[in-house]
Design an enzyme around this catalytic site. Sequence first.
Site, short mmCIF file in Angstrom:
data_model
loop_
_atom_site.label_atom_id
_atom_site.label_comp_id
_atom_site.label_asym_id
_atom_site.label_seq_id
_atom_site.Cartn_x
_atom_site.Cartn_y
_atom_site.Cartn_z
N ASP A 1 -28.78 24.48 -2.81
CA ASP A 1 -30.02 24.18 -2.09
C ASP A 1 -31.26 24.60 -2.86
O ASP A 1 -32.38 24.34 -2.43
CB ASP A 1 -29.98 24.90 -0.72
N SER B 1 -35.50 21.44 4.25
CA SER B 1 -34.23 20.72 4.26
C SER B 1 -33.90 20.29 5.68
O SER B 1 -34.05 21.06 6.63
CB SER B 1 -33.11 21.62 3.72
N GLN C 1 -28.77 15.59 -0.04
CA GLN C 1 -29.64 16.29 0.91
C GLN C 1 -30.83 15.40 1.25
O GLN C 1 -31.35 14.70 0.39
CB GLN C 1 -30.14 17.60 0.31
#
Length: 294
Positions: free
Chosen positions: A211, A235, A285
């Site tokens: 991430d 996110s 993502q």
Amino acid sequence: MTSGGPVGGQVAVDQLLELLDLTQTDEMTFRGMSPPVGPQRVYGGQVAGQALVAAGRTVDPARIVHSLHGYFVRPGDPAEPIDYEVERIRDGRSFSVRRSVARQHGKAIFFMSASFQRTEEGLDHQAPVPPDVPHPDEVPTMADRLARYPERLGIWSMIPRPMDVRYVGEPGWVRPGDRPADPYQRVWMRIDGKLPDDPLLHACALTYASDLTLLDSVLSVHGEVWGPGGVVGASLDHALWFHRPFRADEWFLYDCWSPSASGARGLATGRMFTVDGRQIASSVQEGLLRRVGA
């Protein structure tokens, strides 16, 4: 690490291991903490890594995680513990599936489905490694890059850095105008110390790392940067597939790019390769991205 700077190396890695060492409060419930110094909301890679720890602790260790899919639904409060509730969805002959929900103040902040598989043999192929990428020893260190932008540090100058992160191109935290547009965001990474041999722990560490720079590839297409004069983001969801055995404390190339951005959202995809060219993982993502003034 320099005197007065952020904690790095094995000390920071040990602190990460403490974060991933959840307290079991019931057969299927666990509790995790956040670093004492950090941003205003819990880092997404941390809550995803902890959710995977919780799920993995309820599965036969002979079954290795091969995929996870998660949604970030509320910002996490770093000052409060996070409770992880695990649901046993299925235990079949080859696969085990778990649902892991992270809660604070009685509300879900993140939920994840993760699938685990017993080791099997089968077809084997992968995408080619990106060509002409310099070795991590030939890429500037994070300290080298940060030295040019002391005003961009802020809270990040105090947060422990368990990851050794080396950008091949310009990162997203440089000054507006300093970043040329690039369709790819490529970063060498590794845990900046030694991890135990537990495969689940290495998967959780890779989840934590996945991430860090993925959403930045959306900005890279436009030569945009994070923060004042650029973009703020968060996110929305995160998916990760593990393909081959690996160690998160050895170098891997995170090769990221963005196929689409629209409606204040951007989609990012990534692949992870070892130094010797094995593809160990893939990620996707979507994030919320909004422009901010200077």
